[in-house]
Scaffold this motif. Structure first.
Motif, PDB file in Angstrom:
ATOM      1  N   THR A 126      86.504  47.273 -23.659  1.00  0.00           N
ATOM      2  CA  THR A 126      85.348  47.259 -22.770  1.00  0.00           C
ATOM      3  C   THR A 126      84.047  47.130 -23.572  1.00  0.00           C
ATOM      4  OG1 THR A 126      86.599  48.695 -21.317  1.00  0.00           O
ATOM      5  CG2 THR A 126      84.255  48.505 -20.879  1.00  0.00           C
ATOM      6  N   ARG A 127      83.988  47.891 -24.653  1.00  0.00           N
ATOM      7  CA  ARG A 127      82.775  47.867 -25.466  1.00  0.00           C
ATOM      8  C   ARG A 127      82.503  46.462 -26.002  1.00  0.00           C
ATOM      9  NH1 ARG A 127      80.238  52.029 -28.167  1.00  0.00           N
ATOM     10  NH2 ARG A 127      81.926  53.434 -27.612  1.00  0.00           N
ATOM     11  N   MET A 128      83.545  45.837 -26.560  1.00  0.00           N
ATOM     12  CA  MET A 128      83.376  44.509 -27.132  1.00  0.00           C
ATOM     13  C   MET A 128      83.009  43.495 -26.053  1.00  0.00           C
ATOM     14  SD  MET A 128      83.425  44.187 -30.264  1.00  0.00           S
ATOM     15  CE  MET A 128      83.906  42.587 -30.888  1.00  0.00           C
ATOM     16  N   LEU A 129      83.649  43.613 -24.901  1.00  0.00           N
ATOM     17  CA  LEU A 129      83.408  42.620 -23.861  1.00  0.00           C
ATOM     18  C   LEU A 129      81.953  42.646 -23.415  1.00  0.00           C
ATOM     19  CD1 LEU A 129      85.364  40.700 -21.921  1.00  0.00           C
ATOM     20  CD2 LEU A 129      84.276  42.176 -20.234  1.00  0.00           C
ATOM     21  N   PHE A 130      81.434  43.852 -23.254  1.00  0.00           N
ATOM     22  CA  PHE A 130      80.046  43.932 -22.783  1.00  0.00           C
ATOM     23  C   PHE A 130      79.074  43.564 -23.892  1.00  0.00           C
ATOM     24  CE2 PHE A 130      81.980  46.099 -19.273  1.00  0.00           C
ATOM     25  CZ  PHE A 130      81.113  45.862 -18.220  1.00  0.00           C
ATOM     26  N   ALA A 131      79.445  43.909 -25.120  1.00  0.00           N
ATOM     27  CA  ALA A 131      78.533  43.638 -26.230  1.00  0.00           C
ATOM     28  C   ALA A 131      78.558  42.164 -26.610  1.00  0.00           C
ATOM     29  CB  ALA A 131      78.919  44.500 -27.438  1.00  0.00           C
ATOM     30  N   ALA A 132      79.757  41.569 -26.632  1.00  0.00           N
ATOM     31  CA  ALA A 132      79.848  40.210 -27.134  1.00  0.00           C
ATOM     32  C   ALA A 132      80.839  39.388 -26.319  1.00  0.00           C
ATOM     33  CB  ALA A 132      80.282  40.233 -28.609  1.00  0.00           C
ATOM     34  N   PRO A 133      80.460  39.037 -25.092  1.00  0.00           N
ATOM     35  CA  PRO A 133      81.359  38.212 -24.291  1.00  0.00           C
ATOM     36  C   PRO A 133      81.519  36.837 -24.912  1.00  0.00           C
ATOM     37  CG  PRO A 133      79.209  38.401 -23.247  1.00  0.00           C
ATOM     38  CD  PRO A 133      79.185  39.336 -24.416  1.00  0.00           C
ATOM     39  N   GLN A 134      82.734  36.328 -24.959  1.00  0.00           N
ATOM     40  CA  GLN A 134      82.968  35.050 -25.622  1.00  0.00           C
ATOM     41  C   GLN A 134      83.043  33.889 -24.650  1.00  0.00           C
ATOM     42  OE1 GLN A 134      86.456  36.523 -28.041  1.00  0.00           O
ATOM     43  NE2 GLN A 134      85.439  35.140 -29.482  1.00  0.00           N
ATOM     44  N   HIS A 135      83.757  34.082 -23.560  1.00  0.00           N
ATOM     45  CA  HIS A 135      83.984  32.981 -22.632  1.00  0.00           C
ATOM     46  C   HIS A 135      82.723  32.749 -21.789  1.00  0.00           C
ATOM     47  CE1 HIS A 135      85.851  30.501 -19.552  1.00  0.00           C
ATOM     48  NE2 HIS A 135      86.929  30.410 -20.327  1.00  0.00           N
ATOM     49  N   PRO A 136      82.354  31.511 -21.578  1.00  0.00           N
ATOM     50  CA  PRO A 136      81.149  31.242 -20.764  1.00  0.00           C
ATOM     51  C   PRO A 136      81.245  31.881 -19.380  1.00  0.00           C
ATOM     52  CG  PRO A 136      81.992  29.221 -21.759  1.00  0.00           C
ATOM     53  CD  PRO A 136      82.974  30.288 -22.096  1.00  0.00           C
ATOM     54  N   TYR A 137      82.467  31.959 -18.853  1.00  0.00           N
ATOM     55  CA  TYR A 137      82.619  32.576 -17.530  1.00  0.00           C
ATOM     56  C   TYR A 137      82.284  34.059 -17.598  1.00  0.00           C
ATOM     57  CZ  TYR A 137      84.841  34.215 -13.248  1.00  0.00           C
ATOM     58  OH  TYR A 137      85.081  34.813 -12.051  1.00  0.00           O
ATOM     59  N   THR A 138      82.782  34.733 -18.629  1.00  0.00           N
ATOM     60  CA  THR A 138      82.475  36.158 -18.783  1.00  0.00           C
ATOM     61  C   THR A 138      80.973  36.362 -18.935  1.00  0.00           C
ATOM     62  OG1 THR A 138      84.537  36.278 -20.037  1.00  0.00           O
ATOM     63  CG2 THR A 138      83.139  38.225 -20.037  1.00  0.00           C
ATOM     64  N   ARG A 139      80.390  35.491 -19.733  1.00  0.00           N
ATOM     65  CA  ARG A 139      78.944  35.608 -19.912  1.00  0.00           C
ATOM     66  C   ARG A 139      78.225  35.407 -18.582  1.00  0.00           C
ATOM     67  NH1 ARG A 139      78.043  31.738 -24.867  1.00  0.00           N
ATOM     68  NH2 ARG A 139      80.287  31.744 -25.190  1.00  0.00           N
ATOM     69  N   GLY A 140      78.724  34.461 -17.810  1.00  0.00           N
ATOM     70  CA  GLY A 140      78.139  34.227 -16.490  1.00  0.00           C
ATOM     71  C   GLY A 140      78.277  35.445 -15.601  1.00  0.00           C
ATOM     72  N   LEU A 141      79.466  36.056 -15.616  1.00  0.00           N
ATOM     73  CA  LEU A 141      79.679  37.251 -14.800  1.00  0.00           C
ATOM     74  C   LEU A 141      78.713  38.357 -15.193  1.00  0.00           C
ATOM     75  CD1 LEU A 141      83.533  37.926 -14.482  1.00  0.00           C
ATOM     76  CD2 LEU A 141      81.960  37.147 -12.711  1.00  0.00           C
ATOM     77  N   LEU A 142      78.562  38.559 -16.501  1.00  0.00           N
ATOM     78  CA  LEU A 142      77.687  39.637 -16.953  1.00  0.00           C
ATOM     79  C   LEU A 142      76.238  39.341 -16.596  1.00  0.00           C
ATOM     80  CD1 LEU A 142      79.289  40.446 -20.410  1.00  0.00           C
ATOM     81  CD2 LEU A 142      79.261  41.881 -18.377  1.00  0.00           C
ATOM     82  N   ALA A 143      75.856  38.071 -16.696  1.00  0.00           N
ATOM     83  CA  ALA A 143      74.476  37.715 -16.360  1.00  0.00           C
ATOM     84  C   ALA A 143      74.211  37.887 -14.873  1.00  0.00           C
ATOM     85  CB  ALA A 143      74.205  36.273 -16.785  1.00  0.00           C
ATOM     86  N   ALA A 144      75.286  37.817 -14.075  1.00  0.00           N
ATOM     87  CA  ALA A 144      75.125  37.937 -12.628  1.00  0.00           C
ATOM     88  C   ALA A 144      75.205  39.389 -12.178  1.00  0.00           C
ATOM     89  CB  ALA A 144      76.193  37.101 -11.918  1.00  0.00           C
TER      90      ALA A 144
END
Lengths: 324, 330
Positions: A239-257
């Motif tokens: 969880t920590r890594m995903l929020f700190a450094a999302p790799q997939h553009p989709y994940t980044r999109g989700l976090l930005a949303a």
């Protein structure tokens, strides 16, 4: 490290008689005992389908067309309904999205919770009812001795979800699958239910497979996160890594949303949406299925579906090591 | 929370009984005037059969039957009789109407209970099975059979049953309720009645069966797709239990309503079956009374019939909350 409690390898689900309609295209997940794995993604990405496949409760018309599901060191016979009955409710409990619709309106709360106990254990009705009262106390329902005689329509949504949780935990399962457990509840109740699940997990040492699209819940609850898109896992990390450094553009999109108060930099838009919608099962693009919605898409993305390597399935993923 | 609920049925029943009395009164009055519209009266029917149309004879009969009184007086007499439960006298049969009705009622009740129980058991079994095998062979077969029974007139089914089981196979008598030679009680007597009952009960049951099957199937299909059914499956309970315990109880409400209507309407609905099988019940008594313009008897049966409907409806309303606790009486 010992074998995981649940491991799903290359799970494939399709519409019966239609090999083209691949709803799950090789999903692999694993959960250790006592661990919480969150599976996130938009509606229709296959996260609920994954959990139903594990329970052997795929809707009519869908079939598992490949993959292995292992649970507690043995293959899970998901296509054998009679064999699965001994797993459902006893080894794996499940909590669903709609507490208002999850309880049968014509049976009392006590009867519905006791039914699980009776199904899996040879106990007297009185003993089962005593356990129901204990369970309802554990899920912090007020006046459990009265509530066992009540019918579902006299309970609020939050109370009903507590009953459903009590039902899922009645036989002390090893794994709890929680499919959007709080989506239908209002925010304060959401927080209470999640805290309850967290406490129960600490007490009973159960593993939780949390299916959600609420990244706030993920941050609170999960040890690891798997992100799904259009029937496959596109990213997995702690969880920590995903929020700190999302790799997939989709994940980044989700976090930005996702609204994150206090983290907004000047000049940045409050929320960014991912353009477009998940394509219909009959209109999947070639190559990477996220390509039409991806800002970073290049030629190779149209040619082949990216393999899942180092926790991400993306041709254009930024390596985690490079992220500060 | 549960205390007011316990008191409720009594207030509810009280209110409903008052409504029932008014309803029955209204039905009685309407029926009275409706029957006045029909040409001919008991005197004419009797005189016709006797072969005399002598005006003096007719006037005599009419005076004897009270048919010469003004209409409002006849109505008042009729209503008084109902109110005092003294239904009067059938000139046709030469017996009091209560005796006549009481002697015919058991046969009708027996036929009704048997046919509805048969229809319920098979209808529920068929409906649940069809829903569980939706669009597969069992469902197709059951739906076809249900459609056939539904579309075929009961009297024709009755005639065919007689032809096949009585005339060709000789398994059952063609009509009546008991053999003249049969003993009047004991196991042999019961068996004798059962033998006579089989064909009319089945004939009547087939028609109900068709309706019940379709109702249960439709209800089950709706309920089986609901969330709580999936939750029940996630508990690990058997498909059998999911269907018959979790789904059926929720799917059965419309069936209760229709069964109530069938019970209420049975006195009239059984006319055809009772006639085809010469079953000595109320339906045939009513039919004969109509042909013979025995208006006293006919009116009494019609009123009894409306009492039946009202009681059946009340029973349905009281059963509802027992089956489904989300229904509350007010």
């Amino acid at each position: 490290m010992s074998a995981p409690l649940l491991s799903i390898a290359d799970l494939k689900v399709r519409i019966r008689g239609n090999p083209q309609a691949r709803l799950l295209r090789g999903v692999s997940l694993s959960i250790d005992r006592g661990e919480t794995l969150a599976v996130v993604g938009e509606s229709g990405c296959g996260k609920s389908l994954t959990s139903l496949a594990v329970m052997g409760l795929l809707p009519d018309g869908l079939e598992k067309s490949g993959g292995v599901i292992r649970f507690d060191g043995a293959d899970l016979p998901v296509t054998d309904n009679e064999a699965m009955r001994k797993v459902r409710g006893r080894r794996i409990g499940m909590v669903f999205q709609e507490p208002m619709a999850a309880l049968n309106p014509v049976f009392s709360i006590g009867d519905q919770v006791a039914e699980v106990i009776h199904e899996h254990e040879a106990v007297s009705h009185a003993a089962a009812m005593a356990r129901v009262v204990d369970l309802l106390t554990q899920v912090q329902l007020p006046e459990p001795a009265r509530i066992i005689h009540e019918y579902p329509h006299r309970l609020s949504g939050g109370q009903r979800q507590r009953v459903v949780i009590a039902m899922a935990l009645a036989c002390r399962p090893d794994l709890l699958i929680a499919d959007e457990p709080t989506t239908a509840l209002d925010v304060t109740v959401q927080a209470q239910i999640m805290r309850l699940l967290h406490d129960l997990q600490d007490d009973m040492g159960i593993a939780i497979l949390l299916i959600t699209h609420n990244l706030g819940l993920v941050a609170q609850m999960a040890d690891r996160v798997a992100v799904m898109y259009a029937g496959r896992k596109v990213e997995e990390a702690t969880t920590r890594m995903l929020f700190a450094a999302p790799q997939h553009p989709y994940t980044r999109g989700l976090l930005a949303a996702t609204p994150r108060p206090g983290r907004r930099r000047p000049g940045e838009p409050p929320l960014t949406e991912i353009p477009g919608v998940v394509p219909a099962i009959t209109e999947m693009p070639s190559g990477c299925r996220f390509r039409p919605r991806c800002m970073l898409a290049s030629d190779i993305c149209a040619l082949e579906d990216p393999p899942f390597v180092d926790g991400v399935a993306c041709h254009r993923a930024v390596s985690r090591e490079l992220v500060p | 929370m549960s205390a007011p609920r316990r008191n409720l049925p009594f207030r509810f029943i009280g209110k409903r009984i008052l409504q029932a009395v008014l309803t029955i009164l209204g039905i009685a009055i309407i029926n009275f005037f409706l029957l006045q519209l029909a040409p001919g009266d008991a005197a004419e029917a009797l005189a016709g059969e006797a072969g005399t149309a002598d005006a003096g004879y007719l006037a005599n009969l009419r005076r004897e039957f009270g048919l010469d009184r003004p209409l409002w007086e006849q109505l008042a007499t009729f209503l008084m009789r109902i109110a005092t439960f003294n239904l009067g006298y059938s000139f046709r049969y030469g017996e009091t109407i209560s005796t006549l009705i009481l002697s015919r009622l058991p046969a009708t009740l027996l036929l009704m209970a048997t046919s509805i129980v048969i229809a319920l058991v098979i209808g529920i079994l068929f409906g649940v099975t069809a829903a569980r095998y939706f669009n597969r062979l069992p469902d197709r077969l059951i739906s076809l059979v249900a459609l056939l029974f539904y579309a075929t007139p009961p009297f024709w089914i009755g005639l065919m049953m007689i032809l096949v089981f009585s005339v060709w196979l000789g398994w059952a008598p063609t009509g009546g309720m008991r053999d003249i030679t049969a003993p009047d009680g004991g196991i042999a007597g019961v068996f004798d009645i059962a033998r006579h009952l089989a064909l009319p009960a089945l004939t009547q049951a087939f028609f109900y069966l068709a309706i019940y099957t379709r109702l249960v199937r439709a209800g089950m299909l709706e309920v089986l797709s609901l969330d709580y059914i999936r939750v029940a499956r996630a508990k690990g309970i058997s498909e059998q239990r999911v269907a018959y315990r979790h789904a059926l109880r929720n799917a059965v409400l419309p069936l209760v309503t229709v069964v109530g209507t069938n019970i209420g309407g049975f006195l009239g609905g059984a006319v055809l079956t009772e006639t085809v099988f010469s079953w000595p019940g109320i339906g045939r008594l009513m039919f004969d009374a109509m042909l013979q313009r025995d208006l006293n008897l006919l009116l009494s049966i019609l009123v009894l019939s409306s009492v039946f409907v009202v009681i059946a409806n009340l029973a349905v309303d009281l059963i509802y909350p027992v089956i489904n606790p989300t229904v509350e009486l007010r």
